[in-house]
Design a protein around this motif. Sequence first.
Motif, short mmCIF file in Angstrom:
data_model
loop_
_atom_site.label_atom_id
_atom_site.label_comp_id
_atom_site.label_asym_id
_atom_site.label_seq_id
_atom_site.Cartn_x
_atom_site.Cartn_y
_atom_site.Cartn_z
N TYR A 159 46.54 48.67 38.32
CA TYR A 159 47.01 47.29 38.19
C TYR A 159 45.92 46.31 38.58
O TYR A 159 45.03 46.64 39.39
N ALA A 160 45.98 45.11 38.01
CA ALA A 160 44.98 44.08 38.34
C ALA A 160 45.52 42.70 37.96
O ALA A 160 46.46 42.59 37.17
N ASP A 161 44.89 41.67 38.53
CA ASP A 161 45.26 40.30 38.13
C ASP A 161 44.90 40.08 36.67
O ASP A 161 45.56 39.34 35.95
N VAL A 162 43.81 40.73 36.26
CA VAL A 162 43.35 40.50 34.89
C VAL A 162 42.63 41.75 34.38
O VAL A 162 41.98 42.46 35.16
N VAL A 163 42.79 42.00 33.08
CA VAL A 163 42.13 43.15 32.45
C VAL A 163 41.13 42.62 31.42
O VAL A 163 41.43 41.69 30.67
N ILE A 164 39.93 43.19 31.43
CA ILE A 164 38.94 42.83 30.41
C ILE A 164 38.80 44.00 29.45
O ILE A 164 38.44 45.10 29.85
N ALA A 165 39.15 43.74 28.19
CA ALA A 165 39.07 44.80 27.17
C ALA A 165 37.65 44.82 26.61
O ALA A 165 37.26 43.94 25.85
N ALA A 166 36.88 45.84 27.03
CA ALA A 166 35.50 46.00 26.54
C ALA A 166 35.42 47.37 25.90
O ALA A 166 34.43 48.08 26.03
N ASP A 167 36.50 47.74 25.20
CA ASP A 167 36.64 49.11 24.71
C ASP A 167 36.13 49.30 23.28
O ASP A 167 36.52 50.25 22.60
N GLY A 303 46.67 37.35 31.12
CA GLY A 303 46.17 38.48 31.91
C GLY A 303 45.13 39.34 31.24
O GLY A 303 44.76 40.38 31.78
N MET A 304 44.61 38.96 30.06
CA MET A 304 43.60 39.81 29.41
C MET A 304 42.59 39.01 28.58
O MET A 304 42.94 38.01 27.97
N LEU A 305 41.34 39.50 28.63
CA LEU A 305 40.28 38.91 27.79
C LEU A 305 39.62 40.04 26.99
O LEU A 305 39.56 41.17 27.47
N VAL A 306 39.11 39.69 25.82
CA VAL A 306 38.49 40.71 24.95
C VAL A 306 37.02 40.33 24.72
O VAL A 306 36.72 39.19 24.37
N VAL A 307 36.13 41.31 24.92
CA VAL A 307 34.69 41.01 24.87
C VAL A 307 33.94 41.98 23.95
O VAL A 307 34.44 43.07 23.63
N GLY A 308 32.75 41.57 23.53
CA GLY A 308 31.86 42.46 22.77
C GLY A 308 32.44 42.91 21.44
O GLY A 308 33.14 42.15 20.75
N LEU A 350 42.94 31.29 30.96
CA LEU A 350 41.87 32.20 30.49
C LEU A 350 41.25 31.73 29.18
O LEU A 350 40.18 32.20 28.79
N ASN A 351 41.93 30.77 28.53
CA ASN A 351 41.38 30.21 27.29
C ASN A 351 40.01 29.56 27.53
O ASN A 351 39.25 29.31 26.60
N TYR A 352 39.67 29.32 28.78
CA TYR A 352 38.35 28.81 29.14
C TYR A 352 37.26 29.74 28.57
O TYR A 352 36.20 29.29 28.14
N TYR A 353 37.55 31.03 28.57
CA TYR A 353 36.59 32.01 28.01
C TYR A 353 36.36 31.76 26.51
O TYR A 353 35.23 31.71 26.04
N ASP A 354 37.47 31.52 25.77
CA ASP A 354 37.34 31.22 24.34
C ASP A 354 36.44 30.00 24.14
O ASP A 354 35.60 29.96 23.25
#
Length: 437
Positions: A159-167, A303-308, A350-354
Amino acid sequence: MSQTAQSAEKFDTIVVGAGPAGLSAAYTLAKAGLKVAVVERGDFPGSKNVMGGVLYRQPTEEVFPEFWRTAPLERVLIEQGAWVLTEKAAFKFGHRHQAFNEEPYNAFTVLRARFDKWSAQQVRDAGALIIPETVVESPIMDGEKVIGVRTGRPDGDLYADVVIAADGVNSLLAQAAGLRPEIDPDQVAVAVKEVIALPREVIESRFNLTGDQGAAIEMYADASWGMVGTGFIYTNKESLSVGCGALLSQLIERGVTPNDLLEHMKAHPAVAPLLEGGETREYLAHLIPEGGLRGMPRLSTHGMLVVGDAAMLVNSMHREGSNLAIISGKFAAQAVLRAREWGDYSAESLNYYDQLVRDSFIYKDLYKYRNMSRFFERHPEFFALYPDLLNEAAREMLTVDGKSKRSKQRAIFWDALRKRSLVRMALDFYGAWRSVA
Ligand SMILES: Cc1cc2nc3c(=O)[nH]c(=O)nc-3n(C[C@H](O)[C@H](O)[C@H](O)COP(=O)(O)OP(=O)(O)OC[C@H]3O[C@@H](n4cnc5c(N)ncnc54)[C@H](O)[C@@H]3O)c2cc1C
Protein backbone atom coordinates in the motif's frame (compact mmCIF):
# COMPACT_ATOMS: atom_id res chain seq x y z
CA MET A 1 -9.95 0.88 3.91
CA SER A 2 -10.00 -2.84 4.83
CA GLN A 3 -8.41 -4.35 7.95
CA THR A 4 -5.68 -6.01 5.81
CA ALA A 5 -4.88 -2.72 4.15
CA GLN A 6 -4.45 -1.06 7.49
CA SER A 7 -2.12 -3.78 8.86
CA ALA A 8 0.03 -4.26 5.68
CA GLU A 9 3.24 -2.25 5.32
CA LYS A 10 2.56 1.14 3.82
CA PHE A 11 4.97 3.20 1.72
CA ASP A 12 4.85 6.85 0.78
CA THR A 13 5.24 5.82 -2.87
CA ILE A 14 5.32 2.54 -4.76
CA VAL A 15 7.04 2.61 -8.14
CA VAL A 16 6.24 -0.29 -10.46
CA GLY A 17 9.08 -1.00 -12.91
CA ALA A 18 12.80 -0.38 -12.54
CA GLY A 19 13.54 1.06 -15.98
CA PRO A 20 14.85 4.61 -16.49
CA ALA A 21 11.42 6.16 -15.74
CA GLY A 22 10.81 4.26 -12.50
CA LEU A 23 14.36 4.58 -11.20
CA SER A 24 14.42 8.32 -11.91
CA ALA A 25 11.17 8.83 -9.95
CA ALA A 26 12.29 6.57 -7.11
CA TYR A 27 15.69 8.25 -6.80
CA THR A 28 14.20 11.76 -6.69
CA LEU A 29 11.68 10.73 -4.02
CA ALA A 30 14.09 8.71 -1.90
CA LYS A 31 16.58 11.60 -1.96
CA ALA A 32 13.78 13.84 -0.62
CA GLY A 33 13.40 11.43 2.31
CA LEU A 34 10.25 9.53 1.27
CA LYS A 35 9.74 5.85 2.01
CA VAL A 36 9.81 4.34 -1.47
CA ALA A 37 9.46 0.78 -2.79
CA VAL A 38 10.32 -0.17 -6.38
CA VAL A 39 8.72 -3.41 -7.57
CA GLU A 40 10.45 -5.06 -10.55
CA ARG A 41 9.51 -8.33 -12.22
CA GLY A 42 13.03 -9.03 -13.55
CA ASP A 43 15.73 -10.92 -11.63
CA PHE A 44 17.43 -7.55 -11.25
CA PRO A 45 16.77 -4.06 -12.67
CA GLY A 46 17.86 -4.09 -16.30
CA SER A 47 17.56 -7.84 -16.78
CA LYS A 48 14.34 -7.42 -18.82
CA ASN A 49 15.19 -4.14 -20.46
CA VAL A 50 15.86 -3.54 -24.12
CA MET A 51 17.18 -0.39 -25.71
CA GLY A 52 19.23 0.28 -28.82
CA GLY A 53 21.64 1.93 -26.54
CA VAL A 54 21.96 5.71 -26.99
CA LEU A 55 21.67 7.43 -23.62
CA TYR A 56 21.64 11.23 -23.52
CA ARG A 57 23.78 13.01 -20.95
CA GLN A 58 21.72 16.13 -20.12
CA PRO A 59 18.41 14.50 -19.08
CA THR A 60 20.21 11.71 -17.24
CA GLU A 61 22.29 14.26 -15.38
CA GLU A 62 19.14 16.06 -14.21
CA VAL A 63 18.60 13.03 -11.99
CA PHE A 64 22.09 11.52 -11.52
CA PRO A 65 24.60 14.41 -11.46
CA GLU A 66 27.88 13.64 -13.23
CA PHE A 67 26.84 10.02 -13.66
CA TRP A 68 29.41 9.52 -16.43
CA ARG A 69 32.20 9.50 -13.89
CA THR A 70 30.99 6.31 -12.22
CA ALA A 71 28.27 4.69 -14.35
CA PRO A 72 29.10 1.70 -16.60
CA LEU A 73 28.99 3.38 -20.00
CA GLU A 74 30.19 1.89 -23.26
CA ARG A 75 31.33 4.66 -25.61
CA VAL A 76 31.02 8.44 -26.00
CA LEU A 77 28.94 9.13 -29.10
CA ILE A 78 30.82 11.44 -31.47
CA GLU A 79 29.48 10.36 -34.84
CA GLN A 80 25.96 9.74 -36.09
CA GLY A 81 25.07 8.48 -39.54
CA ALA A 82 21.83 7.97 -41.46
CA TRP A 83 21.77 5.44 -44.29
CA VAL A 84 18.98 5.14 -46.84
CA LEU A 85 19.13 1.54 -48.01
CA THR A 86 17.85 -0.21 -51.10
CA GLU A 87 18.51 -3.84 -51.85
CA LYS A 88 22.04 -3.23 -53.17
CA ALA A 89 22.85 0.35 -52.24
CA ALA A 90 23.21 2.78 -49.35
CA PHE A 91 22.96 6.55 -49.56
CA LYS A 92 24.85 7.80 -46.51
CA PHE A 93 24.57 11.06 -44.55
CA GLY A 94 26.48 11.71 -41.37
CA HIS A 95 27.88 14.06 -38.80
CA ARG A 96 30.91 13.88 -36.53
CA HIS A 97 32.07 16.54 -34.11
CA GLN A 98 35.07 16.51 -31.82
CA ALA A 99 33.14 18.69 -29.34
CA PHE A 100 30.98 15.63 -28.59
CA ASN A 101 34.12 13.93 -27.29
CA GLU A 102 34.63 16.55 -24.57
CA GLU A 103 33.08 16.81 -21.13
CA PRO A 104 30.25 17.08 -20.30
CA TYR A 105 29.50 15.05 -23.47
CA ASN A 106 26.23 14.76 -25.36
CA ALA A 107 25.40 11.06 -25.46
CA PHE A 108 26.80 7.63 -24.68
CA THR A 109 26.14 4.09 -25.76
CA VAL A 110 25.08 1.80 -22.92
CA LEU A 111 24.06 -1.78 -22.30
CA ARG A 112 20.92 -1.50 -20.22
CA ALA A 113 21.51 -4.63 -18.14
CA ARG A 114 24.60 -2.93 -16.72
CA PHE A 115 23.39 0.68 -16.67
CA ASP A 116 20.03 -0.06 -15.01
CA LYS A 117 21.79 -2.17 -12.39
CA TRP A 118 24.03 0.80 -11.59
CA SER A 119 21.04 3.23 -11.47
CA ALA A 120 19.22 0.83 -9.16
CA GLN A 121 22.20 0.84 -6.80
CA GLN A 122 22.03 4.67 -6.65
CA VAL A 123 18.33 4.35 -5.80
CA ARG A 124 19.10 1.83 -3.05
CA ASP A 125 21.87 4.06 -1.69
CA ALA A 126 19.36 6.93 -1.57
CA GLY A 127 17.24 4.78 0.76
CA ALA A 128 14.59 3.14 -1.44
CA LEU A 129 13.68 -0.54 -1.23
CA ILE A 130 13.96 -2.45 -4.51
CA ILE A 131 11.90 -5.61 -4.68
CA PRO A 132 13.02 -7.73 -7.67
CA GLU A 133 11.47 -10.92 -9.10
CA THR A 134 8.03 -9.64 -8.22
CA VAL A 135 5.23 -9.13 -10.72
CA VAL A 136 2.56 -6.54 -10.05
CA GLU A 137 -0.74 -8.06 -11.11
CA SER A 138 -3.13 -5.17 -10.58
CA PRO A 139 -3.69 -1.90 -8.77
CA ILE A 140 -5.58 -2.07 -5.47
CA MET A 141 -8.48 0.35 -5.63
CA ASP A 142 -10.52 2.07 -2.97
CA GLY A 143 -13.44 3.32 -5.06
CA GLU A 144 -11.81 5.43 -7.77
CA LYS A 145 -8.54 5.81 -5.93
CA VAL A 146 -5.43 3.67 -6.40
CA ILE A 147 -4.16 2.79 -2.91
CA GLY A 148 -1.59 0.09 -3.63
CA VAL A 149 -0.62 -2.84 -5.82
CA ARG A 150 -1.32 -6.57 -5.75
CA THR A 151 1.79 -8.62 -6.49
CA GLY A 152 2.16 -12.29 -7.42
CA ARG A 153 3.76 -13.13 -4.05
CA PRO A 154 1.83 -14.65 -1.14
CA ASP A 155 0.77 -11.78 1.16
CA GLY A 156 2.10 -9.58 -1.58
CA ASP A 157 -0.27 -6.60 -1.32
CA LEU A 158 1.59 -3.33 -0.91
CA TYR A 159 0.00 0.00 0.00
CA ALA A 160 1.07 3.60 -0.57
CA ASP A 161 -0.23 7.17 -0.76
CA VAL A 162 0.58 7.11 -4.43
CA VAL A 163 1.63 4.58 -7.09
CA ILE A 164 3.84 5.46 -10.05
CA ALA A 165 3.25 3.19 -13.04
CA ALA A 166 6.64 2.83 -14.76
CA ASP A 167 5.84 -0.63 -16.07
CA GLY A 168 6.73 0.02 -19.69
CA VAL A 169 4.95 -0.06 -23.01
CA ASN A 170 2.40 -2.75 -22.08
CA SER A 171 1.48 -0.97 -18.84
CA LEU A 172 -0.99 -3.20 -17.13
CA LEU A 173 -1.48 -0.57 -14.40
CA ALA A 174 -2.39 2.27 -16.77
CA GLN A 175 -4.87 -0.02 -18.50
CA ALA A 176 -6.36 -1.32 -15.25
CA ALA A 177 -6.80 2.22 -13.94
CA GLY A 178 -8.69 3.12 -17.12
CA LEU A 179 -6.07 5.59 -18.37
CA ARG A 180 -5.12 3.66 -21.49
CA PRO A 181 -6.82 1.20 -23.82
CA GLU A 182 -5.02 -1.95 -24.91
CA ILE A 183 -2.22 -1.19 -27.32
CA ASP A 184 -3.18 -0.71 -30.95
CA PRO A 185 -0.99 -2.56 -33.56
CA ASP A 186 -0.55 0.63 -35.57
CA GLN A 187 0.70 2.53 -32.51
CA VAL A 188 3.50 0.18 -31.65
CA ALA A 189 6.63 -1.16 -33.35
CA VAL A 190 8.19 -4.54 -32.68
CA ALA A 191 11.95 -4.28 -32.46
CA VAL A 192 14.64 -6.92 -32.18
CA LYS A 193 18.22 -6.41 -31.18
CA GLU A 194 21.37 -8.49 -31.07
CA VAL A 195 24.52 -7.76 -29.12
CA ILE A 196 27.34 -8.96 -31.39
CA ALA A 197 30.77 -9.37 -29.82
CA LEU A 198 33.83 -8.17 -31.74
CA PRO A 199 37.35 -7.29 -30.57
CA ARG A 200 37.77 -3.67 -29.57
CA GLU A 201 40.38 -2.91 -32.24
CA VAL A 202 38.16 -4.36 -34.98
CA ILE A 203 35.30 -2.07 -33.95
CA GLU A 204 37.59 0.94 -33.81
CA SER A 205 39.08 0.28 -37.21
CA ARG A 206 35.74 -0.51 -38.93
CA PHE A 207 34.02 2.56 -37.50
CA ASN A 208 37.01 4.93 -37.59
CA LEU A 209 37.16 5.42 -33.82
CA THR A 210 39.86 5.66 -31.20
CA GLY A 211 39.78 5.11 -27.43
CA ASP A 212 36.25 5.30 -26.06
CA GLN A 213 34.78 7.18 -29.04
CA GLY A 214 31.56 5.72 -30.36
CA ALA A 215 29.40 5.84 -33.49
CA ALA A 216 25.73 5.31 -34.26
CA ILE A 217 24.19 4.47 -37.62
CA GLU A 218 20.43 4.69 -38.23
CA MET A 219 19.13 2.88 -41.29
CA TYR A 220 15.94 3.36 -43.27
CA ALA A 221 13.88 1.93 -46.14
CA ASP A 222 15.29 -1.52 -46.99
CA ALA A 223 16.41 -1.84 -43.33
CA SER A 224 12.72 -2.27 -42.46
CA TRP A 225 11.93 -3.96 -45.80
CA GLY A 226 9.93 -0.95 -46.94
CA MET A 227 7.74 -0.86 -43.84
CA VAL A 228 7.47 2.07 -41.40
CA GLY A 229 10.48 1.38 -39.21
CA THR A 230 14.24 1.73 -38.84
CA GLY A 231 17.41 -0.22 -38.22
CA PHE A 232 20.48 0.66 -36.19
CA ILE A 233 24.08 -0.21 -35.36
CA TYR A 234 25.62 1.28 -32.21
CA THR A 235 29.20 0.65 -31.11
CA ASN A 236 29.93 -0.60 -27.61
CA LYS A 237 33.40 -1.21 -26.18
CA GLU A 238 33.65 -4.81 -27.35
CA SER A 239 30.37 -5.39 -29.09
CA LEU A 240 27.86 -3.88 -31.49
CA SER A 241 24.18 -3.36 -30.72
CA VAL A 242 22.41 -4.19 -33.97
CA GLY A 243 18.66 -4.06 -34.39
CA CYS A 244 15.63 -3.06 -36.37
CA GLY A 245 11.89 -2.80 -36.04
CA ALA A 246 8.69 -2.01 -37.88
CA LEU A 247 5.06 -1.21 -37.08
CA LEU A 248 3.31 -4.28 -35.68
CA SER A 249 0.30 -3.72 -37.97
CA GLN A 250 2.55 -3.83 -41.08
CA LEU A 251 4.50 -6.89 -39.90
CA ILE A 252 1.20 -8.71 -39.41
CA GLU A 253 -0.14 -7.53 -42.77
CA ARG A 254 2.97 -8.75 -44.63
CA GLY A 255 3.48 -11.91 -42.60
CA VAL A 256 7.06 -10.92 -41.77
CA THR A 257 8.60 -11.80 -38.39
CA PRO A 258 10.92 -9.34 -36.63
CA ASN A 259 13.64 -11.98 -36.85
CA ASP A 260 13.25 -12.20 -40.68
CA LEU A 261 13.63 -8.43 -40.72
CA LEU A 262 16.82 -8.46 -38.68
CA GLU A 263 18.40 -11.23 -40.78
CA HIS A 264 17.49 -9.29 -43.94
CA MET A 265 19.14 -6.13 -42.60
CA LYS A 266 22.25 -7.94 -41.36
CA ALA A 267 22.75 -9.47 -44.81
CA HIS A 268 22.69 -6.09 -46.60
CA PRO A 269 25.95 -5.60 -48.55
CA ALA A 270 26.70 -2.33 -46.70
CA VAL A 271 25.94 -3.83 -43.28
CA ALA A 272 27.36 -7.37 -43.43
CA PRO A 273 31.05 -6.33 -43.60
CA LEU A 274 30.64 -4.30 -40.37
CA LEU A 275 29.39 -7.39 -38.54
CA GLU A 276 31.68 -9.97 -40.12
CA GLY A 277 33.34 -12.35 -37.66
CA GLY A 278 31.09 -11.17 -34.81
CA GLU A 279 29.51 -13.58 -32.36
CA THR A 280 25.93 -13.03 -31.22
CA ARG A 281 25.89 -12.88 -27.42
CA GLU A 282 22.33 -11.69 -26.75
CA TYR A 283 19.06 -11.64 -28.66
CA LEU A 284 16.28 -9.40 -27.38
CA ALA A 285 12.84 -8.34 -28.58
CA HIS A 286 10.65 -5.53 -27.34
CA LEU A 287 7.82 -3.17 -28.27
CA ILE A 288 8.33 0.54 -28.90
CA PRO A 289 5.43 3.01 -28.53
CA GLU A 290 4.94 4.74 -31.89
CA GLY A 291 1.64 6.51 -31.29
CA GLY A 292 3.30 9.81 -30.41
CA LEU A 293 0.88 12.41 -29.14
CA ARG A 294 -2.11 10.38 -30.40
CA GLY A 295 -1.10 7.53 -28.12
CA MET A 296 -0.36 9.63 -25.04
CA PRO A 297 -3.05 9.02 -22.40
CA ARG A 298 -4.07 11.18 -19.43
CA LEU A 299 -1.03 10.89 -17.22
CA SER A 300 -2.55 10.83 -13.74
CA THR A 301 -5.59 9.80 -11.79
CA HIS A 302 -6.54 9.49 -8.10
CA GLY A 303 -3.45 8.07 -6.38
CA MET A 304 -1.52 7.15 -9.56
CA LEU A 305 0.79 8.65 -12.18
CA VAL A 306 2.03 7.06 -15.41
CA VAL A 307 5.56 7.68 -16.70
CA GLY A 308 7.89 6.75 -19.57
CA ASP A 309 6.85 4.09 -22.09
CA ALA A 310 3.82 3.27 -19.93
CA ALA A 311 2.56 6.73 -20.93
CA MET A 312 3.74 6.12 -24.55
CA LEU A 313 6.31 8.92 -24.25
CA VAL A 314 8.65 8.14 -27.15
CA ASN A 315 9.90 10.46 -29.88
CA SER A 316 10.53 7.93 -32.63
CA MET A 317 11.74 10.56 -35.11
CA HIS A 318 14.83 11.11 -32.96
CA ARG A 319 14.98 7.61 -31.35
CA GLU A 320 14.48 9.27 -27.97
CA GLY A 321 12.76 7.25 -25.27
CA SER A 322 15.09 6.90 -22.32
CA ASN A 323 15.36 10.68 -21.90
CA LEU A 324 11.58 11.17 -21.98
CA ALA A 325 11.32 8.33 -19.47
CA ILE A 326 13.89 9.86 -17.10
CA ILE A 327 12.42 13.36 -17.25
CA SER A 328 8.82 12.17 -16.88
CA GLY A 329 9.93 10.13 -13.84
CA LYS A 330 11.49 13.24 -12.34
CA PHE A 331 8.33 15.32 -13.03
CA ALA A 332 6.14 12.62 -11.46
CA ALA A 333 8.33 12.73 -8.35
CA GLN A 334 7.99 16.53 -8.20
CA ALA A 335 4.19 16.22 -8.40
CA VAL A 336 4.21 13.61 -5.60
CA LEU A 337 6.33 15.89 -3.40
CA ARG A 338 3.88 18.74 -3.92
CA ALA A 339 0.88 16.48 -3.27
CA ARG A 340 2.52 15.30 -0.04
CA GLU A 341 3.06 18.88 1.09
CA TRP A 342 -0.62 19.58 0.46
CA GLY A 343 -1.75 16.22 1.87
CA ASP A 344 -3.80 15.72 -1.29
CA TYR A 345 -3.24 12.81 -3.71
CA SER A 346 -6.43 13.38 -5.69
CA ALA A 347 -6.46 13.43 -9.50
CA GLU A 348 -6.77 17.23 -9.37
CA SER A 349 -3.63 17.56 -7.25
CA LEU A 350 -1.58 15.02 -9.23
CA ASN A 351 -2.63 16.73 -12.46
CA TYR A 352 0.35 19.01 -11.72
CA TYR A 353 2.44 16.22 -13.29
CA ASP A 354 0.43 16.43 -16.54
CA GLN A 355 1.07 20.18 -16.53
CA LEU A 356 4.82 19.74 -16.03
CA VAL A 357 4.93 17.35 -18.99
CA ARG A 358 2.82 19.71 -21.12
CA ASP A 359 5.13 22.64 -20.42
CA SER A 360 8.26 20.65 -21.25
CA PHE A 361 10.10 19.52 -24.38
CA ILE A 362 8.33 16.15 -24.05
CA TYR A 363 4.91 17.46 -25.04
CA LYS A 364 6.31 20.08 -27.41
CA ASP A 365 8.32 17.49 -29.38
CA LEU A 366 5.46 14.98 -29.46
CA TYR A 367 3.19 17.78 -30.66
CA LYS A 368 5.66 18.75 -33.39
CA TYR A 369 5.70 15.20 -34.77
CA ARG A 370 2.04 14.41 -34.01
CA ASN A 371 1.15 13.62 -37.64
CA MET A 372 4.42 12.03 -38.68
CA SER A 373 3.80 8.36 -37.97
CA ARG A 374 0.38 8.38 -39.66
CA PHE A 375 1.75 10.30 -42.65
CA PHE A 376 4.54 7.80 -43.31
CA GLU A 377 2.20 4.88 -42.73
CA ARG A 378 0.05 6.23 -45.56
CA HIS A 379 3.02 7.02 -47.82
CA PRO A 380 4.99 3.80 -48.33
CA GLU A 381 6.80 5.46 -51.28
CA PHE A 382 9.15 7.06 -48.71
CA PHE A 383 10.35 3.56 -47.75
CA ALA A 384 10.71 2.14 -51.26
CA LEU A 385 10.23 4.40 -54.31
CA TYR A 386 12.09 7.51 -53.10
CA PRO A 387 15.05 5.61 -51.56
CA ASP A 388 15.35 3.80 -54.89
CA LEU A 389 15.23 7.03 -56.91
CA LEU A 390 17.83 8.60 -54.60
CA ASN A 391 20.26 5.70 -54.82
CA GLU A 392 19.82 5.29 -58.58
CA ALA A 393 20.30 9.04 -59.12
CA ALA A 394 23.54 8.88 -57.14
CA ARG A 395 24.68 5.85 -59.11
CA GLU A 396 23.90 7.56 -62.42
CA MET A 397 25.76 10.75 -61.47
CA LEU A 398 28.78 8.83 -60.19
CA THR A 399 29.03 6.50 -63.18
CA VAL A 400 31.53 7.72 -65.76
CA ASP A 401 30.31 6.42 -69.11
CA GLY A 402 30.88 9.13 -71.70
CA LYS A 403 27.43 10.70 -71.17
CA SER A 404 27.25 14.39 -70.21
CA LYS A 405 26.19 15.31 -66.69
CA ARG A 406 23.26 17.33 -68.06
CA SER A 407 21.96 14.34 -70.03
CA LYS A 408 22.26 12.24 -66.86
CA GLN A 409 20.25 14.79 -64.88
CA ARG A 410 17.59 14.72 -67.60
CA ALA A 411 17.49 10.91 -67.53
CA ILE A 412 17.12 10.92 -63.74
CA PHE A 413 14.30 13.46 -63.96
CA TRP A 414 12.33 11.54 -66.62
CA ASP A 415 12.85 8.25 -64.84
CA ALA A 416 11.38 9.78 -61.67
CA LEU A 417 8.45 11.21 -63.59
CA ARG A 418 7.69 7.83 -65.14
CA LYS A 419 7.37 6.41 -61.64
CA ARG A 420 5.48 9.28 -59.92
CA SER A 421 3.91 12.41 -61.36
CA LEU A 422 5.38 15.81 -60.54
CA VAL A 423 2.19 16.84 -58.75
CA ARG A 424 2.21 13.66 -56.64
CA MET A 425 5.87 14.15 -55.76
CA ALA A 426 5.26 17.78 -54.82
CA LEU A 427 2.33 16.72 -52.61
CA ASP A 428 4.35 13.87 -51.04
CA PHE A 429 7.26 16.11 -50.08
CA TYR A 430 5.04 18.97 -48.94
CA GLY A 431 3.13 16.49 -46.76
CA ALA A 432 6.35 14.98 -45.40
CA TRP A 433 7.73 18.42 -44.60
CA ARG A 434 4.44 19.43 -42.89
CA SER A 435 4.49 16.25 -40.78
CA VAL A 436 7.93 17.00 -39.33
CA ALA A 437 8.13 20.82 -39.52
C1 LIG B 1 15.08 -1.96 -29.77
C2 LIG B 1 14.92 -0.66 -29.02
C3 LIG B 1 15.85 0.36 -29.21
C4 LIG B 1 15.74 1.56 -28.50
N1 LIG B 1 16.73 2.47 -28.63
C5 LIG B 1 16.71 3.58 -27.87
C6 LIG B 1 17.84 4.45 -27.85
O1 LIG B 1 18.87 4.18 -28.48
N2 LIG B 1 17.77 5.57 -27.09
C7 LIG B 1 16.66 5.86 -26.33
O2 LIG B 1 16.67 6.89 -25.63
N3 LIG B 1 15.60 5.03 -26.31
C8 LIG B 1 15.59 3.90 -27.05
N4 LIG B 1 14.55 3.02 -26.98
C9 LIG B 1 13.39 3.36 -26.15
C10 LIG B 1 13.72 3.14 -24.66
O3 LIG B 1 14.28 1.86 -24.48
C11 LIG B 1 12.47 3.27 -23.81
O4 LIG B 1 11.76 4.44 -24.17
C12 LIG B 1 12.80 3.31 -22.33
O5 LIG B 1 13.42 2.12 -21.95
C13 LIG B 1 11.54 3.50 -21.49
O6 LIG B 1 11.85 3.38 -20.14
P1 LIG B 1 10.72 2.95 -19.10
O7 LIG B 1 11.38 2.98 -17.76
O8 LIG B 1 9.50 3.75 -19.31
O9 LIG B 1 10.33 1.46 -19.50
P2 LIG B 1 11.20 0.13 -19.51
O10 LIG B 1 12.62 0.42 -19.74
O11 LIG B 1 10.50 -0.79 -20.45
O12 LIG B 1 11.06 -0.43 -18.02
C14 LIG B 1 9.86 -0.99 -17.56
C15 LIG B 1 10.20 -1.88 -16.38
O13 LIG B 1 8.99 -2.34 -15.77
C16 LIG B 1 9.12 -3.72 -15.46
N5 LIG B 1 7.74 -4.25 -15.42
C17 LIG B 1 6.87 -4.31 -16.45
N6 LIG B 1 5.69 -4.83 -16.03
C18 LIG B 1 5.85 -5.12 -14.71
C19 LIG B 1 4.98 -5.67 -13.73
N7 LIG B 1 3.73 -6.01 -14.02
N8 LIG B 1 5.47 -5.83 -12.47
C20 LIG B 1 6.75 -5.47 -12.15
N9 LIG B 1 7.61 -4.93 -13.06
C21 LIG B 1 7.15 -4.74 -14.32
C22 LIG B 1 9.98 -4.27 -16.60
O14 LIG B 1 10.60 -5.49 -16.24
C23 LIG B 1 10.98 -3.13 -16.79
O15 LIG B 1 12.10 -3.27 -15.96
C24 LIG B 1 14.63 1.80 -27.65
C25 LIG B 1 13.68 0.79 -27.47
C26 LIG B 1 13.83 -0.43 -28.12
C27 LIG B 1 12.82 -1.52 -27.88
